[in-house]
Design a protein around this motif. Structure first.
Motif, PDB file in Angstrom:
ATOM      1  N   ASP A 102       1.069  -1.359   0.060  1.00 52.26           N
ATOM      2  CA  ASP A 102       0.132  -0.118  -0.073  1.00 52.26           C
ATOM      3  C   ASP A 102       0.687   1.220   0.033  1.00 52.26           C
ATOM      4  OD1 ASP A 102      -2.418  -1.440  -0.149  1.00 52.26           O
ATOM      5  OD2 ASP A 102      -3.084  -0.754   2.156  1.00 52.26           O
ATOM      6  N   LEU A 103       0.372   2.371  -0.453  1.00 52.93           N
ATOM      7  CA  LEU A 103       1.063   3.461  -0.409  1.00 52.93           C
ATOM      8  C   LEU A 103       0.333   4.628   0.740  1.00 52.93           C
ATOM      9  CD1 LEU A 103       1.595   4.756  -3.849  1.00 52.93           C
ATOM     10  CD2 LEU A 103       2.050   6.242  -2.145  1.00 52.93           C
ATOM     11  N   VAL A 104       1.428   4.876   1.435  1.00 58.54           N
ATOM     12  CA  VAL A 104       0.891   5.760   2.701  1.00 58.54           C
ATOM     13  C   VAL A 104       1.400   7.210   2.502  1.00 58.54           C
ATOM     14  CG1 VAL A 104       1.199   6.086   5.217  1.00 58.54           C
ATOM     15  CG2 VAL A 104       0.893   3.737   4.137  1.00 58.54           C
ATOM     16  N   MET A 146      -4.818   5.704  -8.005  1.00 55.68           N
ATOM     17  CA  MET A 146      -4.048   4.973  -6.895  1.00 55.68           C
ATOM     18  C   MET A 146      -4.699   5.215  -5.579  1.00 55.68           C
ATOM     19  SD  MET A 146      -0.189   5.979  -8.367  1.00 55.68           S
ATOM     20  CE  MET A 146       0.398   5.594  -6.868  1.00 55.68           C
ATOM     21  N   LYS A 147      -4.680   4.083  -5.156  1.00 55.08           N
ATOM     22  CA  LYS A 147      -5.417   4.192  -3.718  1.00 55.08           C
ATOM     23  C   LYS A 147      -4.420   4.618  -2.643  1.00 55.08           C
ATOM     24  CE  LYS A 147      -9.462   1.684  -3.456  1.00 55.08           C
ATOM     25  NZ  LYS A 147      -9.369   0.305  -4.370  1.00 55.08           N
ATOM     26  N   ILE A 148      -4.670   5.733  -1.728  1.00 53.58           N
ATOM     27  CA  ILE A 148      -3.364   6.305  -0.930  1.00 53.58           C
ATOM     28  C   ILE A 148      -4.232   5.937   0.531  1.00 53.58           C
ATOM     29  CG2 ILE A 148      -1.846   7.312  -2.054  1.00 53.58           C
ATOM     30  CD1 ILE A 148      -3.186   9.813  -1.102  1.00 53.58           C
ATOM     31  N   LYS A 149      -3.343   5.507   1.680  1.00 53.24           N
ATOM     32  CA  LYS A 149      -3.821   5.703   3.062  1.00 53.24           C
ATOM     33  C   LYS A 149      -3.211   6.886   3.598  1.00 53.24           C
ATOM     34  CE  LYS A 149      -6.119   1.613   2.996  1.00 53.24           C
ATOM     35  NZ  LYS A 149      -5.048   0.222   2.643  1.00 53.24           N
ATOM     36  N   ALA A 150      -3.851   7.743   3.928  1.00 51.07           N
ATOM     37  CA  ALA A 150      -3.518   9.040   4.536  1.00 51.07           C
ATOM     38  C   ALA A 150      -3.710   9.122   6.146  1.00 51.07           C
ATOM     39  CB  ALA A 150      -3.755  10.151   3.912  1.00 51.07           C
ATOM     40  N   GLY A 151      -2.719   9.540   6.771  1.00 52.74           N
ATOM     41  CA  GLY A 151      -2.942   9.825   8.229  1.00 52.74           C
ATOM     42  C   GLY A 151      -1.690   9.842   8.902  1.00 52.74           C
ATOM     43  N   ASN A 152      -1.807   9.689  10.340  1.00 51.60           N
ATOM     44  CA  ASN A 152      -0.753  10.012  11.029  1.00 51.60           C
ATOM     45  C   ASN A 152       0.308   8.700  11.251  1.00 51.60           C
ATOM     46  OD1 ASN A 152       0.981  10.729  13.348  1.00 51.60           O
ATOM     47  ND2 ASN A 152      -0.883  11.082  14.819  1.00 51.60           N
ATOM     48  N   ILE A 153       1.568   8.997  11.002  1.00 49.06           N
ATOM     49  CA  ILE A 153       2.562   7.631  10.949  1.00 49.06           C
ATOM     50  C   ILE A 153       3.344   8.271  12.256  1.00 49.06           C
ATOM     51  CG2 ILE A 153       2.401   7.449   8.678  1.00 49.06           C
ATOM     52  CD1 ILE A 153       4.871   9.386   8.307  1.00 49.06           C
ATOM     53  N   LEU A 176      -0.809   4.767  11.529  1.00 48.68           N
ATOM     54  CA  LEU A 176      -0.658   3.830  10.307  1.00 48.68           C
ATOM     55  C   LEU A 176       0.352   2.941  10.363  1.00 48.68           C
ATOM     56  CD1 LEU A 176      -2.202   6.130   7.408  1.00 48.68           C
ATOM     57  CD2 LEU A 176      -3.437   4.769   8.814  1.00 48.68           C
ATOM     58  N   ALA A 177       1.485   3.451  10.242  1.00 48.85           N
ATOM     59  CA  ALA A 177       2.748   2.745  10.205  1.00 48.85           C
ATOM     60  C   ALA A 177       4.050   3.368  10.642  1.00 48.85           C
ATOM     61  CB  ALA A 177       2.885   2.729   8.449  1.00 48.85           C
ATOM     62  N   ILE A 178       4.945   2.735  10.472  1.00 48.59           N
ATOM     63  CA  ILE A 178       6.549   3.163  11.237  1.00 48.59           C
ATOM     64  C   ILE A 178       7.197   3.448  10.138  1.00 48.59           C
ATOM     65  CG2 ILE A 178       7.980   2.740  13.014  1.00 48.59           C
ATOM     66  CD1 ILE A 178       6.275   0.787  14.522  1.00 48.59           C
ATOM     67  N   GLU A 179       8.111   4.798  10.275  1.00 47.75           N
ATOM     68  CA  GLU A 179       9.113   4.915   9.456  1.00 47.75           C
ATOM     69  C   GLU A 179      10.277   5.627  10.294  1.00 47.75           C
ATOM     70  OE1 GLU A 179       9.888   8.335   7.620  1.00 47.75           O
ATOM     71  OE2 GLU A 179       8.937   8.568   9.605  1.00 47.75           O
ATOM     72  N   MET A 180      11.215   6.209   9.904  1.00 44.81           N
ATOM     73  CA  MET A 180      12.374   6.794  10.802  1.00 44.81           C
ATOM     74  C   MET A 180      12.602   8.280  10.495  1.00 44.81           C
ATOM     75  SD  MET A 180      14.645   3.288  11.502  1.00 44.81           S
ATOM     76  CE  MET A 180      15.336   4.020  12.680  1.00 44.81           C
ATOM     77  N   GLU A 181      12.073   9.101   9.336  1.00 47.91           N
ATOM     78  CA  GLU A 181      12.614  10.233   9.248  1.00 47.91           C
ATOM     79  C   GLU A 181      11.651  11.491   9.335  1.00 47.91           C
ATOM     80  OE1 GLU A 181      13.289   7.261   7.589  1.00 47.91           O
ATOM     81  OE2 GLU A 181      15.253   6.883   7.955  1.00 47.91           O
ATOM     82  N   ALA A 182      10.201  11.047   9.045  1.00 46.05           N
ATOM     83  CA  ALA A 182       9.110  12.224   8.617  1.00 46.05           C
ATOM     84  C   ALA A 182       8.994  13.331   9.770  1.00 46.05           C
ATOM     85  CB  ALA A 182       8.099  11.549   8.145  1.00 46.05           C
ATOM     86  N   ALA A 183       9.195  12.817  11.050  1.00 49.11           N
ATOM     87  CA  ALA A 183       8.711  13.790  12.191  1.00 49.11           C
ATOM     88  C   ALA A 183      10.078  15.148  12.110  1.00 49.11           C
ATOM     89  CB  ALA A 183       8.959  13.442  13.313  1.00 49.11           C
ATOM     90  N   ALA A 184      11.272  14.551  11.790  1.00 48.82           N
ATOM     91  CA  ALA A 184      12.253  15.602  11.533  1.00 48.82           C
ATOM     92  C   ALA A 184      12.160  16.384  10.376  1.00 48.82           C
ATOM     93  CB  ALA A 184      13.625  14.742  11.526  1.00 48.82           C
ATOM     94  N   LEU A 185      11.836  15.923   9.281  1.00 52.33           N
ATOM     95  CA  LEU A 185      11.486  16.370   8.067  1.00 52.33           C
ATOM     96  C   LEU A 185      10.600  17.788   8.146  1.00 52.33           C
ATOM     97  CD1 LEU A 185      11.971  16.781   4.786  1.00 52.33           C
ATOM     98  CD2 LEU A 185      10.191  15.053   4.619  1.00 52.33           C
ATOM     99  N   TYR A 186       9.239  17.063   8.737  1.00 51.30           N
ATOM    100  CA  TYR A 186       8.189  18.149   8.992  1.00 51.30           C
ATOM    101  C   TYR A 186       8.640  19.378   9.695  1.00 51.30           C
ATOM    102  CZ  TYR A 186       5.201  14.718   6.729  1.00 51.30           C
ATOM    103  OH  TYR A 186       4.658  13.696   5.638  1.00 51.30           O
ATOM    104  N   THR A 187       9.349  19.035  10.802  1.00 50.12           N
ATOM    105  CA  THR A 187       9.615  20.134  11.710  1.00 50.12           C
ATOM    106  C   THR A 187      10.627  21.051  11.142  1.00 50.12           C
ATOM    107  OG1 THR A 187       9.347  18.424  13.740  1.00 50.12           O
ATOM    108  CG2 THR A 187      10.694  20.423  14.151  1.00 50.12           C
ATOM    109  N   LEU A 188      11.785  20.404  10.673  1.00 51.69           N
ATOM    110  CA  LEU A 188      12.525  21.524   9.746  1.00 51.69           C
ATOM    111  C   LEU A 188      12.156  22.266   8.667  1.00 51.69           C
ATOM    112  CD1 LEU A 188      15.926  19.231   9.420  1.00 51.69           C
ATOM    113  CD2 LEU A 188      15.539  21.371  10.856  1.00 51.69           C
ATOM    114  N   ALA A 189      11.230  21.752   8.009  1.00 49.70           N
ATOM    115  CA  ALA A 189      10.371  22.319   6.837  1.00 49.70           C
ATOM    116  C   ALA A 189       9.763  23.628   7.481  1.00 49.70           C
ATOM    117  CB  ALA A 189       9.562  21.488   6.097  1.00 49.70           C
TER     118      ALA A 189
END
Ligand code: HPA
Length: 237
Positions: A102-104, A146-153, A176-189
Motif C-alpha cells: 500500500d501507499l501511505v 491509485m489508492k492511498i492511506k493518509a494519516g498519522n505515521i 498507520l505505519a512506522i518509518e524513521m524520518e518524517a517527524a524531523a523533515l516536517y519540523t525542519l520544513a
C-alpha cells in the motif's frame, strides 16, 4: 559546497526527492529523470539533478534515521535553497487495513524521538506535512487511479526496539505505519518555511510479520515515484 554535500550553488533544484538509500537516489535518477547529473558523492550519499517533464528535480539520499536525514534536509534548504522536499521511503504497517505494498501518505508524524521535543523545551509539537503537497498528492493519486492511506505515521528512532510490542500503543491511537524520518523533515520544513511531504510504500507488517519481495517493492516503488514526481512538479515553490 556545504559540509556534507559537495555541490556548487545552483546545482540542486528547488524540488528535491529524498530516498533514505543513496542507491535508490541513483536508481531514481537513472530511471525517472532526464539528463541527470550527479552532484554529490560525499560519504557515498549520492545526489542528482535532472528534469522530469521539463522541470528541474533533484534526488538526494539521506541515510537512515532522523539525525542523518536532518543533516541533508538542513543543508538542502539553507545552502541550496530547496523549497519542496518529498521523502520517498518504506514503512512497516501497524494497522490491519494497511496492507503490504500500500501507499501511505504521512499527514502528520508522531515520534518517540527527543529530536523534536528538544526544540520545544519538552513541549509537544505536532509535525505536519504541507497542505499544498497533501492536496496535490491526493489529486494526483485520484488521476492515476491509485489508492492511498493518509494519516498519522510514527517516526521512530529504533528499527529494532528493545520492546518488540511497543508499536501496539501507537496502533491503538490510529497510527498507520512506522518509518524513521518524517517527524524531523516536517519540523525542519516548518522551521525554515518550506514545503515537505512523506510518501511511503509498505514493505513489511509488524502485525503479520510478512515482508514484500524485492520484485514487489520495485512495482510499488514505481507508483510512489510517479506520485512523488507529479506532486513535486505540480506544486508551486
Ligand atoms: N520500522 C521502522 N522503519 C521501517 C520499518 C519498520 O518496521 N519498515 C520499513 N521502515
Amino acid at each position: 559546497m556545504s559540509i556534507h554535500i559537495g555541490a556548487p550553488q545552483g546545482a540542486i533544484a528547488p524540488r528535491v526527492l529524498l530516498p533514505g538509500d543513496p542507491l535508490r537516489a541513483r536508481f531514481i535518477a537513472d530511471n525517472y529523470l532526464e539528463n541527470a547529473v550527479c552532484y554529490n558523492e560525499v560519504r557515498g550519499m549520492y545526489g542528482y539533478t535532472g528534469t522530469y517533464k521539463g522541470v528541474d528535480v533533484s534526488v538526494q539520499g539521506t541515510g537512515m534515521g532522523m539525525p542523518s536525514h536532518s543533516i541533508y534536509v538542513h543543508e538542502l534548504i539553507n545552502f541550496y535553497g530547496a523549497k519542496i522536499l518529498i521523502r520517498v521511503g518504506s514503512c512497516g504497517s501497524i494497522q490491519q487495513e494497511v496492507k503490504l505494498r500500500d501507499l501511505v501518505l504521512g499527514i502528520s508524524a508522531s515520534t518517540n524521538s527527543s529530536m523534536v521535543s528538544r526544540s520545544f523545551e519538552g513541549l509537544n509539537y505536532a509535525p505536519t506535512a504541507d497542505w499544498d503537497l497533501i492536496s496535490k498528492a491526493g489529486s494526483v493519486a485520484a488521476e492515476l487511479g491509485m489508492k492511498i492511506k493518509a494519516g498519522n505515521i510514527l517516526s521512530s528512532d529504533t528499527f529494532y526496539d528493545e520492546n518488540p510490542e511497543s508499536w501496539k500503543s501507537w496502533a491503538k491511537y490510529g497510527i498507520l505505519a512506522i518509518e524513521m524520518e518524517a517527524a524531523a523533515l516536517y519540523t525542519l520544513a516548518a522551521r525554515f518555511g518550506v514545503k515537505a511531504l512523506c510518501l511511503l510504500t509498505v514493505s513489511d507488517s509488524l502485525i503479520s510479520r510478512e515482508e514484500t519481495t524485492s520484485e514487489e517493492r520495485e512495482k510499488t516503488f514505481t507508483g510512489m515515484m510517479e506520485m512523488a514526481l507529479e506532486t513535486a512538479i505540480g506544486t508551486e515553490v
